[in-house]
Structure formats: C-alpha cells, structure tokens
Design a protein around this motif. Sequence first.
Motif, PDB file in Angstrom:
ATOM      1  N   GLN A  76      28.267 -19.300  57.908  1.00 24.49           N
ATOM      2  CA  GLN A  76      27.928 -20.707  58.102  1.00 24.49           C
ATOM      3  C   GLN A  76      28.772 -21.566  57.179  1.00 24.49           C
ATOM      4  N   VAL A  77      29.276 -22.672  57.735  1.00 28.52           N
ATOM      5  CA  VAL A  77      30.079 -23.563  56.899  1.00 28.52           C
ATOM      6  C   VAL A  77      29.203 -24.397  55.979  1.00 28.52           C
ATOM      7  N   ALA A  78      27.971 -24.688  56.413  1.00 30.18           N
ATOM      8  CA  ALA A  78      27.080 -25.526  55.615  1.00 30.18           C
ATOM      9  C   ALA A  78      26.622 -24.766  54.369  1.00 30.18           C
ATOM     10  N   VAL A  79      26.715 -25.409  53.217  1.00 28.72           N
ATOM     11  CA  VAL A  79      26.228 -24.827  51.971  1.00 28.72           C
ATOM     12  C   VAL A  79      25.398 -25.872  51.235  1.00 28.72           C
ATOM     13  N   THR A  80      24.307 -25.429  50.636  1.00 33.20           N
ATOM     14  CA  THR A  80      23.477 -26.305  49.821  1.00 33.20           C
ATOM     15  C   THR A  80      24.020 -26.334  48.401  1.00 33.20           C
ATOM     16  N   PRO A  81      23.612 -27.295  47.596  1.00 36.30           N
ATOM     17  CA  PRO A  81      24.044 -27.296  46.194  1.00 36.30           C
ATOM     18  C   PRO A  81      23.691 -26.001  45.468  1.00 36.30           C
TER      19      PRO A  81
ATOM     20  N   LEU B 123      26.086 -23.257  46.560  1.00 38.95           N
ATOM     21  CA  LEU B 123      27.392 -23.498  45.962  1.00 38.95           C
ATOM     22  C   LEU B 123      27.383 -23.099  44.487  1.00 38.95           C
ATOM     23  N   ALA B 124      26.304 -23.425  43.791  1.00 38.80           N
ATOM     24  CA  ALA B 124      26.206 -23.058  42.375  1.00 38.80           C
ATOM     25  C   ALA B 124      26.199 -21.545  42.202  1.00 38.80           C
ATOM     26  N   ASP B 125      25.505 -20.826  43.086  1.00 41.17           N
ATOM     27  CA  ASP B 125      25.475 -19.369  42.996  1.00 41.17           C
ATOM     28  C   ASP B 125      26.881 -18.786  43.157  1.00 41.17           C
ATOM     29  N   MET B 126      27.645 -19.331  44.096  1.00 40.47           N
ATOM     30  CA  MET B 126      28.995 -18.813  44.324  1.00 40.47           C
ATOM     31  C   MET B 126      29.937 -19.184  43.183  1.00 40.47           C
ATOM     32  N   VAL B 127      29.762 -20.348  42.597  1.00 38.33           N
ATOM     33  CA  VAL B 127      30.569 -20.736  41.438  1.00 38.33           C
ATOM     34  C   VAL B 127      30.268 -19.810  40.257  1.00 38.33           C
ATOM     35  N   ARG B 128      28.999 -19.422  40.099  1.00 37.72           N
ATOM     36  CA  ARG B 128      28.655 -18.482  39.023  1.00 37.72           C
ATOM     37  C   ARG B 128      29.301 -17.123  39.262  1.00 37.72           C
ATOM     38  N   ILE B 129      29.387 -16.706  40.514  1.00 39.07           N
ATOM     39  CA  ILE B 129      30.059 -15.450  40.835  1.00 39.07           C
ATOM     40  C   ILE B 129      31.523 -15.510  40.410  1.00 39.07           C
ATOM     41  N   ARG B 130      32.155 -16.642  40.669  1.00 40.83           N
ATOM     42  CA  ARG B 130      33.596 -16.763  40.473  1.00 40.83           C
ATOM     43  C   ARG B 130      33.990 -17.262  39.078  1.00 40.83           C
ATOM     44  N   ASP B 131      33.038 -17.845  38.313  1.00 41.91           N
ATOM     45  CA  ASP B 131      33.372 -18.521  37.049  1.00 41.91           C
ATOM     46  C   ASP B 131      34.360 -19.653  37.286  1.00 41.91           C
ATOM     47  N   HIS B 132      34.439 -20.141  38.483  1.00 42.70           N
ATOM     48  CA  HIS B 132      35.500 -21.066  38.875  1.00 42.70           C
ATOM     49  C   HIS B 132      35.019 -21.833  40.097  1.00 42.70           C
ATOM     50  N   PRO B 133      35.346 -23.107  40.219  1.00 45.60           N
ATOM     51  CA  PRO B 133      35.016 -23.805  41.463  1.00 45.60           C
ATOM     52  C   PRO B 133      35.738 -23.175  42.645  1.00 45.60           C
ATOM     53  N   LEU B 134      35.126 -23.213  43.797  1.00 49.17           N
ATOM     54  CA  LEU B 134      35.743 -22.643  44.994  1.00 49.17           C
ATOM     55  C   LEU B 134      36.837 -23.588  45.474  1.00 49.17           C
ATOM     56  N   GLY B 135      38.073 -23.208  45.270  1.00 52.33           N
ATOM     57  CA  GLY B 135      39.191 -24.045  45.681  1.00 52.33           C
ATOM     58  C   GLY B 135      39.611 -23.788  47.109  1.00 52.33           C
ATOM     59  N   MET B 136      39.528 -22.531  47.522  1.00 51.77           N
ATOM     60  CA  MET B 136      39.874 -22.160  48.891  1.00 51.77           C
ATOM     61  C   MET B 136      38.654 -22.354  49.774  1.00 51.77           C
TER      62      MET B 136
ATOM     63  N   ARG C  14      23.293 -34.097  51.030  1.00 47.87           N
ATOM     64  CA  ARG C  14      22.764 -33.677  49.732  1.00 47.87           C
ATOM     65  C   ARG C  14      23.850 -33.059  48.866  1.00 47.87           C
ATOM     66  N   THR C  15      24.713 -32.260  49.474  1.00 46.70           N
ATOM     67  CA  THR C  15      25.807 -31.656  48.705  1.00 46.70           C
ATOM     68  C   THR C  15      26.821 -32.721  48.294  1.00 46.70           C
TER      69      THR C  15
END
Length: 642
Positions: free
Chosen positions: A319-324, A327-340, A574-575
Amino acid sequence: MCGIWGAVGADAAGHGLGRPAARECVRLLAHRGPDGEGLWWTPEAVLGHTRLAIFDTSHRADQPMTGADGRLVLTFNGEIYNQAELREELESLGHSFRGTGDTEVLLAAYQEWELECLDRLNGMFALAVWDGRDASLTLVRDRFGIKPLYYLEQEGRFAFCSEPKGLLPLLPGPPTPDLLGMSAFLTLRHVPAPRTLFAELRQLPPGSWLRWRAGRVRTGTWWDLARRTTRRPPPWRRAATLRRTVEEAVETWSRSDVPVSAYLSGGLDSTVLTGELCRLGRCVRAYTAEYDVPGYSEAAAAASTAAGLGLPLEVVGTQVAVTPEQLADMVRIRDHPLGMHNEVALIRLSERVRARARVVLCGEGADELFAGYGRLYRLPFEAAKRRLRPRRRAADGWRRHAGSAVFAQLLADYCYFPLEVKHRLLREDVAARLDDDAELVGTLRRAWDRPRRAGLHRRLTHFMVTVHLPGLLHVLDGTAMAAGVEARVPFLDHHLVTWAYRLPQRAKLRWHGPLAMVRALAEPPAAYSERRDTTKWLLRRAFADRVPAEVLTRGKLPFPAPLNEWLARPEAARTAGLVLDDGARLHEFFDAGRLRRWWASRGGDHPSFGRQAWLLMNLEVWLRVYCPQPEPVRDGITREVV
C-alpha cells in the motif's frame, strides 16, 4: 552478512565500557544477524558481532574471530565470494583453516598481506581489525559502499558500527541534526560520505580505510574507479566479453551455503541476473512487488519472465498510504528518513524473502554502468546542442559554485529538490549558513572532476557510480538487513565494473539511426529518450538469445510509488500535517508560511512534487524520532509526537 560494532580507548581508562554496556550496543544490531552474537572484550578494545550465517553455518565461523597467534581480532560484515581461491593460495603459503567460511580466510589474508590483501578480495565488506601488537584499530569499507560503516570520535574513545543505532547510546544526550547533511538529503535522497544526518557521526567513504592508534586517526583510499585501467576489447568482441564477465560475476556472487532467491521486475537487469542464476540451478524463487494503485505494477511482466524460466514467483502487495506511526516505525528501522519512494515496498519484499531464503540477488549497478538513465546520459549530446544553438541558461541556481555550464546542467537535471526552490523555502538565516550548498556542490564537483582528461560520458558514469549508486546501496542494505536478508549485487563485481567503465558511449547508448539523432536536435531529452535511442545497448546484445524479446525491447521501468495520487487523497492529510502544522520541527529550518504556500500549490504543479513532499515528510519524522526537543506543555497535555 552481519552487524559489527566496537570501541577503543587511548587513555588509562580505555574505552570505558563494561561488558554489559557493550553487549547492549551489539544487541541493537540483532536484526542484521539473527543467528548468533559475539563479544571480544579487553579494557582497551572491544569488538562485537551479530551473525547472519551464509558460509559455514557452524560455530567455527563465529565472530569476532582471533588469529592463530592471538595478535589480530576481526569483526566483519559482508561476504568474500572468491574465498575458495584465496584459501588455496593461503594454504600454499602455510596457513591452515578449521572451517569452510570466508571469515578465517579474510583474517589469514590480512595477516599475510595487511591492507594489500584488499585488492585480492571479490565481494562486499565492512571490517574492523584490532592489532594487539601496536594497539591499533583498522576499519575498511568495500569498493562501492555496499556495506555501511559509521564511526564516532569522542574525547578518549573511538567507536564504530554498521548502523547509527549502535553508536547513539554512547552520546551524552540526544544527537544533533546536521544541517549540511539534511540539505544533502533533500538534494540527493541520501548523504554522501563522510557526512551523515547526525552531527556527531561520520561514515567511512567507499573504497577507504581508517586506522586509529593512540587516539590519532589516519585515513586513506585503497580503491579508486577513476584510477583503474583495463584493456578495452575490440568492438567485435565486446558482446561476447560482456556476456562471459556477467556469467562469471553471477556464478561468483551467488555462492552460498543457504538458499538463494532473486528480485525480478521483468526488466532487463533483473531478467539477465535471474536467468543466469537459473542456468546455474541456484535460484529457489523470485519476488516482485506491486502497489494497490492501477498502473503501478510490473507483476504481469515479472510473471511472464518467471514462467519462461520455470521459476516460482511471489507477488508482494504494497500500500502506498502510510500513517505517521508507520512512517516512524520504518525510519527507526533505517536510522534514516526514507529517501527512496520504493523503500516501503523493499521492506515488505525483504520480509517475504526471509520466509524462504536468506540471500537475494538484485540488479543495482547496471543502470549506472550501461547508461540506463537515458535522459541523464544524453548530457554530452545536450551540451553539444547548446553549443550549436545557445539558449537561456536553465541551471542558474547551481552556477555560482558549479564552475562549468555542463556540470551545472547536470546538477539541475539530476538533483531531486532544485536548489533555487529549496533555498526559497528556507529561513534566511539557514540559507545563509548553507551558502548555496557550497560544501555539497564541492563534494559533487570532486566526483565529476576525478576522472582527469576524460570525456563527458566517462565523467558522467563516474559521477553516477560514486554519487548516485551509494544512495541506492544504502537503501538496499537497510531494507534487506531489517529482515535478516543478504542482498547481493553481481553487477558490482569489480572486474565487471572496471571493464564496463571504459566502454565508449556508443556501446551503451545508441541512436536508432542518423535521422533519429537529427530529430532529437529539436527535442528535449524527455521527448526522445528511449524513443529515438536504445539504452544498455551492449547488455541487450550480449543476452539477446537468452532474454525474451519483449524484455529486450521494453524501455526502462523504474519502480515508482504513486505519491502524487496518494497526496491528493484525504487520508494523506494527517501525514502531510507533520510538515504543515504548527510545531513542525522543519519550521526551525524552513519558513512556515512559504512552505505551506508551496505545498498548497503542489510545488507550483511540479511533476516531482510527490517525491519532494515525501522527502520533507520523512525528514520531519526523522527529526522527531532521533532529535527530540522538550515539548511545551499546554493545559497540562504534552503535544503528541511521532
């Protein structure tokens, strides 16, 4: 493929970390190595490791590993694919081995040749070696930056890690965002080494080494693409040579003691790799992803290719839709904002791969080596057009520090957030501190100028391999290792890279005929690219009898996310509010009023608005997750933070 961590100290207190504290830092990397954990500790040095067992899955290959004489201790992330050949050579020199893994081969090679062993290695790696003889620590990163390596210099202590999360506990407080790193992220979608988004941390550049001894640090470069030479075969042998070199790369990079799979989009690169893997009998399954929006799926093309290879294909819905919160969970996985914009899909793909395999082959590197980005790789043609017919300069935003019109045009065409737009949105004091991104432009200019006395095409190839590719590899490593999966990139076998680097432009990007080139004189690249020319021409020719005709004639199909469509939906509000609402952390750097007006106009109806908005939302989430500030209390309620 693993996680590595360590610390050393120069004063009487050493590194100052007890075994429990060190072990807690190592355990933050458990996702990278779910099969084991190791710690080697002395008061002056400590090395840690989490293991993903690929070669020699027994305990004989556990790390950190100590040499036979006790002098050297190694912790290592990655794979050495030519370890069998190196093992044979080292045995002839008197070395003996207990197991069948690559770690003890690497340790023996370092003991025999020290840094000179690096040129013998074929693979991907980030490693650290403690030498008890002179109490020194040496860090090394592979040629292209496939494996990450971060470090932290503090008074009396030096520490390193595969990911920032293992170093952040060593800071006295929350990390500080690096302004120049944030600006680079918005421009490139990643931060070029040695800078990072954390002001306190640095990353070792690809092809580099670092040596710490008695509190002093020295660095150097052990591999430089611009300085590598190889003989170019005559035109009539190029296709056969390329085919043989790719075959050898896939055979070498698919060696494994555990099951191997492949990402398959149905495009040329992944079809070539998956086909060669199947010919070797080493591929158990292929994977592809699709979004829940019509027009954003390559599943049909991938299914057709997989059926022709007799290979099971698993389609992973995303799904393309992501909630805040997501998004925060994925940023924690990466230690980095999702640029791609496709990182969400890559994380889901890796999770699915882990259920059946631990290794996945990917096609990264082919676009950079064989002119897959057709519009960008027509820069030499566009430069010639401007000389023939001067027109209004389109790259004025970059011209101040760029130095040349051609390089300024490259930056204008390549960068994801136009300089003039970004600086128009920034607060005046922040823009003044950035000085029109003088440092970033200088970094990019050095990558452009590094191939001395080279033509525009080779300069462009060097730029894409050394600037663009590390960002893709950072994403690939982070998304795969989050699920404990090893992602391999056979197109980055260094023998293949150095050979392809010297190919002339016509071997990679070829007009359909003289008339096509003439007509392109009056058209922009977006109008003629892959309509009047063919990208990756030699790669298509080399595998013409092994790749389906529909794949050979298909143009480049990037894996786009339907970001513009999603941002137009009500559920995206919301995002988006993370960036636009009062209290957004980005408002410390951007003028809130100008940012909101730009957003309301969808970036002036710019076609890349979705990608630019995605970068801003992710940067905002990263700031809230990693660089928190005390929140004001209003009516006894603390403002909700992601």
